[in-house]
Write a protein that holds these residues in place. Structure first.
Motif, PDB file in Angstrom:
ATOM      1  N   ALA A 222       2.325  27.460  24.975  1.00 43.63           N
ATOM      2  CA  ALA A 222       1.793  26.799  26.234  1.00 43.63           C
ATOM      3  C   ALA A 222       3.068  26.735  27.171  1.00 43.63           C
ATOM      4  CB  ALA A 222       1.353  25.365  25.737  1.00 43.63           C
ATOM      5  N   TYR A 223       4.119  26.190  26.648  1.00 43.47           N
ATOM      6  CA  TYR A 223       5.428  26.171  27.418  1.00 43.47           C
ATOM      7  C   TYR A 223       5.997  27.625  28.020  1.00 43.47           C
ATOM      8  CZ  TYR A 223       5.494  21.225  26.882  1.00 43.47           C
ATOM      9  OH  TYR A 223       5.576  19.797  26.854  1.00 43.47           O
ATOM     10  N   ALA A 224       5.859  28.642  26.930  1.00 49.62           N
ATOM     11  CA  ALA A 224       6.272  29.973  27.090  1.00 49.62           C
ATOM     12  C   ALA A 224       5.471  30.797  28.229  1.00 49.62           C
ATOM     13  CB  ALA A 224       6.127  30.926  25.867  1.00 49.62           C
ATOM     14  N   HIS A 225       4.185  30.212  28.215  1.00 49.39           N
ATOM     15  CA  HIS A 225       3.007  30.627  29.338  1.00 49.39           C
ATOM     16  C   HIS A 225       3.281  30.043  30.692  1.00 49.39           C
ATOM     17  CE1 HIS A 225      -0.656  31.525  31.497  1.00 49.39           C
ATOM     18  NE2 HIS A 225      -0.792  32.206  30.751  1.00 49.39           N
ATOM     19  N   ALA A 226       3.611  28.760  30.623  1.00 45.41           N
ATOM     20  CA  ALA A 226       4.101  28.207  31.936  1.00 45.41           C
ATOM     21  C   ALA A 226       5.241  28.645  32.232  1.00 45.41           C
ATOM     22  CB  ALA A 226       4.058  26.573  31.635  1.00 45.41           C
ATOM     23  N   ALA A 227       6.024  29.080  31.623  1.00 45.17           N
ATOM     24  CA  ALA A 227       7.455  29.623  32.455  1.00 45.17           C
ATOM     25  C   ALA A 227       7.315  30.870  33.175  1.00 45.17           C
ATOM     26  CB  ALA A 227       8.507  29.731  31.301  1.00 45.17           C
ATOM     27  N   LYS A 228       6.280  31.461  32.940  1.00 41.26           N
ATOM     28  CA  LYS A 228       5.852  32.925  33.675  1.00 41.26           C
ATOM     29  C   LYS A 228       4.778  32.597  34.720  1.00 41.26           C
ATOM     30  CE  LYS A 228       5.597  34.670  29.763  1.00 41.26           C
ATOM     31  NZ  LYS A 228       5.398  35.601  28.673  1.00 41.26           N
ATOM     32  N   GLN A 229       4.119  31.623  34.742  1.00 39.06           N
ATOM     33  CA  GLN A 229       2.910  31.499  35.669  1.00 39.06           C
ATOM     34  C   GLN A 229       3.108  30.583  36.788  1.00 39.06           C
ATOM     35  OE1 GLN A 229       0.638  33.482  34.752  1.00 39.06           O
ATOM     36  NE2 GLN A 229       1.747  34.179  32.935  1.00 39.06           N
ATOM     37  N   ASP A 230       2.199  30.669  37.990  1.00 40.66           N
ATOM     38  CA  ASP A 230       2.349  29.816  38.755  1.00 40.66           C
ATOM     39  C   ASP A 230       1.213  28.511  38.322  1.00 40.66           C
ATOM     40  OD1 ASP A 230      -0.568  30.779  39.118  1.00 40.66           O
ATOM     41  OD2 ASP A 230      -0.019  31.853  40.778  1.00 40.66           O
ATOM     42  N   LEU A 231       1.019  27.556  38.999  1.00 36.92           N
ATOM     43  CA  LEU A 231       0.305  26.452  38.708  1.00 36.92           C
ATOM     44  C   LEU A 231      -1.205  26.524  38.288  1.00 36.92           C
ATOM     45  CD1 LEU A 231      -0.099  23.469  37.904  1.00 36.92           C
ATOM     46  CD2 LEU A 231      -0.235  22.929  40.554  1.00 36.92           C
ATOM     47  N   PRO A 232      -2.132  27.458  39.366  1.00 34.25           N
ATOM     48  CA  PRO A 232      -3.299  27.784  39.075  1.00 34.25           C
ATOM     49  C   PRO A 232      -3.336  28.776  37.606  1.00 34.25           C
ATOM     50  CG  PRO A 232      -2.937  28.076  41.354  1.00 34.25           C
ATOM     51  CD  PRO A 232      -1.745  27.851  40.628  1.00 34.25           C
ATOM     52  N   ALA A 233      -2.576  29.450  37.565  1.00 39.36           N
ATOM     53  CA  ALA A 233      -2.658  30.281  36.314  1.00 39.36           C
ATOM     54  C   ALA A 233      -2.469  29.258  34.949  1.00 39.36           C
ATOM     55  CB  ALA A 233      -1.502  31.400  36.306  1.00 39.36           C
ATOM     56  N   GLN A 234      -1.488  28.481  35.221  1.00 41.44           N
ATOM     57  CA  GLN A 234      -1.367  27.608  33.991  1.00 41.44           C
ATOM     58  C   GLN A 234      -2.613  26.725  33.764  1.00 41.44           C
ATOM     59  OE1 GLN A 234       0.689  28.162  31.959  1.00 41.44           O
ATOM     60  NE2 GLN A 234       0.683  26.336  30.466  1.00 41.44           N
TER      61      GLN A 234
END
Length: 266
Positions: A222-234
């Motif tokens: 989840a944190y790895a994904h958040a590091a590469k995405q904008d808020l809507p994507a997360q």
């Protein structure tokens, strides 16, 4: 409790579902020699497939955690430069250790019992949670002493955890960062008196071992994904993970435990 099983440079102890690995070259403050890295890599590979393990503690034997590379033992085979040989060792041993720590199917707790220098800092930060004794410190001697860059993921971790200014200052100046300051800056989770570190570590490990089995893998992802995405994507990612996880038995147990006013049993 299963007693420690010593190898030449690594000790493994089991306390129920908790596995404890101790770097065991205490006289030299546990440098990351090639033999130690080989043993550590093999031990991690074995533990990763052991379904009875629910938490791993990585610490050092003696008065130090890890002082980084074994400079006295660096030697290249005939016909190969030291740089080429070091790069090969890093790609085949050092980096896989860090990658394994970050992909273990259970939480990893690093317990820094003393000085953590050079590559030892990368080893400490590769855990999901890092705790340290008050006397411990973190220091990067790569550039100011040797003219090389920090490795074992240190450049990746420091900028994300401390920000560019502090990451550059720590790497360029080579000054010791106390465990208390490391906690204050957000580099580690906690700092406790030396005499309390072992007890505090085991208490945290017990809490981690009681978590749902997928806890570490899901949260790292989840944190790895958040590091590469904008808020809507997360937000979309979170919604999908909740959709999948709420249908698992762990969620049902958690709700039942809440309604029955007891601790969940995962």
């Amino acid at each position: 409790m299963t007693p420690a099983s010593p190898t030449s440079l690594l000790q493994l102890e089991r306390q129920g579902a908790i596995a404890i690995l101790r770097l065991n070259d205490a006289k030299r403050l546990n440098p990351l020699s090639t033999p130690l890295q080989q043993e550590l890599l093999a031990a991690l590979q074995t533990l990763a497939s052991d379904t009875s393990v629910r938490c791993l503690v990585l610490t050092g034997e003696g008065r130090g955690f890890c002082v980084g590379a074994d400079l006295s033992g660096m030697q290249a085979p005939e016909g190969q430069s030291l740089g080429a040989h070091t790069g090969h060792v890093m790609r085949t041993q050092s980096n896989p250790v860090i990658e394994l720590l970050q992909s273990m199917p259970f939480p990893v707790l690093t317990s820094v019992n003393g000085p953590s220098a050079g590559a030892g800092v990368g080893l400490a930060l590769a855990g999901d949670i890092c705790v340290a004794a008050e006397s411990a410190y973190f220091v990067l001697t790569f550039m100011p002493r040797l003219g090389i860059v920090p490795d074992l993921g240190i450049t990746w971790w420091l900028e994300r955890l401390l920000g560019r200014a502090r990451a550059m200052g720590m790497a360029l100046l080579g000054e010791r960062l106390s465990a208390a300051d490391a906690k204050h800056m957000g580099l580690i989770w906690d700092c406790v008196p030396d005499a309390q570190l072992a007890e505090h570590t085991l208490a945290l490990a017990a809490r981690l071992a009681a978590l749902p089995k997928h806890a570490a893998l899901e949260l790292r992802a989840a944190y790895a994904h958040a590091a590469k995405q904008d808020l809507p994507a997360q937000l979309a990612y979170e919604a999908q993970r909740q959709q999948d996880l709420i249908d698992r038995p762990e969620f049902s147990e958690g709700v039942a435990a809440f309604l029955e006013k007891r601790e969940p049993r995962f």
